[in-house]
Design an enzyme around this catalytic site. Structure first.
Site, PDB file in Angstrom:
ATOM      1  N   ASP A 233      20.483  66.466  53.710  1.00 47.02           N
ATOM      2  CA  ASP A 233      20.390  67.052  52.594  1.00 47.02           C
ATOM      3  C   ASP A 233      21.161  68.245  51.788  1.00 47.02           C
ATOM      4  O   ASP A 233      21.914  68.897  53.271  1.00 47.02           O
ATOM      5  CB  ASP A 233      19.130  67.407  51.495  1.00 47.02           C
TER       6      ASP A 233
ATOM      7  N   GLU B 130      23.791  48.546  45.977  1.00 42.44           N
ATOM      8  CA  GLU B 130      24.733  49.177  45.937  1.00 42.44           C
ATOM      9  C   GLU B 130      23.901  48.316  48.030  1.00 42.44           C
ATOM     10  O   GLU B 130      22.866  48.262  48.068  1.00 42.44           O
ATOM     11  CB  GLU B 130      23.831  50.379  46.778  1.00 42.44           C
TER      12      GLU B 130
ATOM     13  N   ARG C  15      27.428  54.410  58.849  1.00 43.23           N
ATOM     14  CA  ARG C  15      27.149  53.848  57.150  1.00 43.23           C
ATOM     15  C   ARG C  15      28.280  53.728  56.069  1.00 43.23           C
ATOM     16  O   ARG C  15      27.736  55.690  55.671  1.00 43.23           O
ATOM     17  CB  ARG C  15      25.606  53.094  56.903  1.00 43.23           C
TER      18      ARG C  15
ATOM     19  N   TYR D 171      21.830  63.625  59.444  1.00 47.06           N
ATOM     20  CA  TYR D 171      21.826  63.097  57.966  1.00 47.06           C
ATOM     21  C   TYR D 171      21.692  64.286  57.123  1.00 47.06           C
ATOM     22  O   TYR D 171      19.605  64.123  57.414  1.00 47.06           O
ATOM     23  CB  TYR D 171      20.919  61.746  58.646  1.00 47.06           C
TER      24      TYR D 171
ATOM     25  N   ARG E  75       1.535  59.582  50.959  1.00 44.77           N
ATOM     26  CA  ARG E  75       0.619  59.958  49.423  1.00 44.77           C
ATOM     27  C   ARG E  75      -0.981  59.068  49.613  1.00 44.77           C
ATOM     28  O   ARG E  75      -0.527  58.225  49.132  1.00 44.77           O
ATOM     29  CB  ARG E  75       0.825  60.643  48.774  1.00 44.77           C
TER      30      ARG E  75
ATOM     31  N   ARG F 223      11.649  60.953  56.583  1.00 43.35           N
ATOM     32  CA  ARG F 223      12.174  62.183  55.382  1.00 43.35           C
ATOM     33  C   ARG F 223      11.250  61.247  54.001  1.00 43.35           C
ATOM     34  O   ARG F 223      11.298  62.305  53.359  1.00 43.35           O
ATOM     35  CB  ARG F 223      13.495  61.157  55.047  1.00 43.35           C
TER      36      ARG F 223
ATOM     37  N   ARG G 141      19.088  48.227  47.137  1.00 41.10           N
ATOM     38  CA  ARG G 141      18.949  49.358  45.976  1.00 41.10           C
ATOM     39  C   ARG G 141      20.032  48.594  44.325  1.00 41.10           C
ATOM     40  O   ARG G 141      21.271  49.110  44.887  1.00 41.10           O
ATOM     41  CB  ARG G 141      18.352  50.704  45.763  1.00 41.10           C
TER      42      ARG G 141
HETATM   43  N1  UDP Z   1      13.476  53.540  53.507  1.00 36.10           N
HETATM   44  C1  UDP Z   1      13.009  52.205  53.505  1.00 36.10           C
HETATM   45  N2  UDP Z   1      12.520  51.384  52.444  1.00 36.10           N
HETATM   46  C2  UDP Z   1      12.857  52.317  50.971  1.00 36.10           C
HETATM   47  C3  UDP Z   1      13.119  53.418  50.970  1.00 36.10           C
HETATM   48  C4  UDP Z   1      13.766  53.897  52.639  1.00 36.10           C
HETATM   49  O1  UDP Z   1      12.553  51.894  54.668  1.00 36.10           O
HETATM   50  O2  UDP Z   1      12.207  51.628  49.967  1.00 36.10           O
HETATM   51  C5  UDP Z   1      13.526  54.253  54.606  1.00 36.10           C
HETATM   52  C6  UDP Z   1      15.755  53.674  55.362  1.00 36.10           C
HETATM   53  O3  UDP Z   1      15.563  53.448  56.873  1.00 36.10           O
HETATM   54  C7  UDP Z   1      16.177  54.643  54.369  1.00 36.10           C
HETATM   55  C8  UDP Z   1      15.056  56.231  54.680  1.00 36.10           C
HETATM   56  O4  UDP Z   1      13.646  55.802  54.823  1.00 36.10           O
HETATM   57  O5  UDP Z   1      17.212  54.893  55.348  1.00 36.10           O
HETATM   58  C9  UDP Z   1      15.256  57.484  54.286  1.00 36.10           C
HETATM   59  O6  UDP Z   1      15.296  56.834  52.330  1.00 36.10           O
HETATM   60  P1  UDP Z   1      15.996  57.789  51.610  1.00 36.10           P
HETATM   61  O7  UDP Z   1      15.482  57.408  50.502  1.00 36.10           O
HETATM   62  O8  UDP Z   1      15.376  59.183  51.546  1.00 36.10           O
HETATM   63  O9  UDP Z   1      17.282  57.326  51.596  1.00 36.10           O
HETATM   64  P2  UDP Z   1      18.394  58.029  51.474  1.00 36.10           P
HETATM   65  O10 UDP Z   1      18.767  57.973  49.212  1.00 36.10           O
HETATM   66  O11 UDP Z   1      18.813  59.141  51.420  1.00 36.10           O
HETATM   67  O12 UDP Z   1      19.903  56.868  51.567  1.00 36.10           O
END
Ligand code: UDP
Length: 382
Positions: free
Chosen positions: A349, A299, A248, A347, A176, A172, A278
């Site tokens: 979007d 969160e 979850r 999962y 870069r 996901r 986060r």
């Molecule tokens: N992820 C991670 N570290 C980060 C951000 C994301 O390991 O700092 C991994 C984590 O497993 C997460 C997945 O990447 O579930 C997808 O991240 P995304 O930001 O797309 O998650 P969302 O915003 O949908 O919760």
């Protein structure tokens, strides 16, 4: 006597299907167990500060699908928005998704793009067909970046070793070798100016749509309709009769500050020792507004018990057999279509949800016109 078509759940899937079928002249009933529409995208203004709150975590609309972008813009004004995320790891703050800034800061280097590419390639583990999150990470960024930015966060987010999470979850996030730190690669990115609940209310605003809020649904109720679009959890439709699929849930701990507290909309925390994943500073999700006060949500991901709100289908590799039983049961039903993140246990979007809802509504109309069976799933979960 049959009552027409019912949609269970008033999130994006339910609202778009109801709207498309109402536009085609069908009478639609939308039943929602909560006291508002919007599902897990629900937003509302905080009574005290006027800040628009994303009650279920930060939602940023991003898509590469121009039709979907045009569709949502029909129902709400969108503000341009650029999502940049930071992550705190071992008392340093880095830019996400991993980009040249992250790489140079982490390794204490000043590499150019081509140098960094070769440097990271040399660290990657040779895994031709990564079978899970950890293997996908090791194969594309190597162990050092994986350990720092992904392993701890992923264990907290999913509550299990990253070897049990599908490789697609790792993919996901882009990787870069330039200084672009926009969180998404998509060409269309924006925020509904008045929030997601107002957008979904607008989609549902049609003379042929009746929305019933605060109404739980029983199988006996459903049996009185000609067709059901089910957007709730797939296993919930069957009263969890084969066992519970894994989801979850999230806990949001709110706190209030003044001024700019975090310095960005979303700060991730990669260290496993920090319990939350986060923090979101809500007002930064609407940077065109001015507020001195600030509302923040820390969160924390938790296992989803029977009374918790499901957010993320875990799709753990060891649950495939259980999922297959529910898919088989769904395919044995008649007059029911399962849609959306929870209904198809995937999962996905918001933009994908809308695309699939548009396609499912079209498939339903064409099936009824041709007297064939409507689809059981918008997209089959397996
Ligand atoms: N992820 C991670 N570290 C980060 C951000 C994301 O390991 O700092 C991994 C984590 O497993 C997460 C997945 O990447 O579930 C997808 O991240 P995304 O930001 O797309 O998650 P969302 O915003 O949908 O919760």
């Amino acid at each position: 006597m049959a009552k027409g078509i019912v949609v269970v759940g008033a999130g994006f899937s339910g609202a778009v299907i109801a709207r498309q079928l109402a536009d085609a002249g069908l009478t639609m009933t939308v039943i929602e167990s909560r006291d508002h529409v919007g599902g897990n995208c629900h937003t509302s203004r905080d009574a005290q500060t006027g800040i628009l709150l994303h009650h279920h975590g930060p939602h940023i609309f991003h898509t590469g699908d121009r039709d979907v972008w045009n569709y949502v813009n029909r129902f709400a004004a969108f503000h341009p928005y650029r999502h940049a995320v930071r992550t705190t790891v071992a008392e340093n703050v880095y830019s996400l998704p991993i980009n040249l800034q992250t790489i140079n800061q982490f390794f204490g280097t000043a590499m150019r793009s081509d140098e960094a590419r070769a440097f990271i390639a040399a660290q990657c583990v040779d895994i031709p067909n990564p079978a899970n999150f950890e293997e996908a990470a090791l194969a594309s960024i190597g162990p050092a970046l994986y350990e720092a930015f992904f392993r701890g966060y992923t264990v907290k987010q999913w509550g299990c070793p990253p070897t049990e999470i599908p490789a697609a979850v790792f993919r996901r996030l882009p990787l870069r070798f330039n200084y672009d730190d926009s969180y998404f690669d998509h060409p269309y990115i924006g925020m509904p100016t008045d929030g997601y609940t107002a957008l979904i209310e607008s989609i549902l605003d049609h003379p042929l749509i009746t929305v019933q809020l605060g109404q739980p649904m029983t199988q006996a109720d459903l049996a009185t309709y000609d067709h059901t679009f089910w957007t709730g959890p797939l296993d919930g439709f069957f009263d969890h009769q084969f066992g519970r699929l894994g989801y979850r849930s999230l806990r949001f701990d709110e706190f209030r500050e003044r001024g700019d507290w975090l310095g960005c909309a979303v700060m991730n925390f990669g260290d496993e020792t920090v319990p939350y994943t986060r923090i979101t500073e809500q007002k930064h999700l609407a940077p065109w507004e001015n507020h001195d006060a600030s509302v923040l949500y820390a969160e924390t991901a938790i296992d989803c018990g029977p009374n918790d709100v499901p957010y993320y289908p875990t799709r753990r590799l060891d649950q495939r057999e259980l999922l297959a039983r529910y898919v088989e049961a769904a395919e044995a039903t008649s007059n029911t279509t399962f849609v959306g993140r929870l209904g198809t246990y995937r999962y996905i979007d918001m933009d994908v949800t809308i695309r699939e809802a548009l396609d499912t509504a079209a498939a339903y109309l064409s099936a009824t016109a041709n007297r064939t069976c409507p689809p059981v799933f918008s997209v089959r979960p397996l």
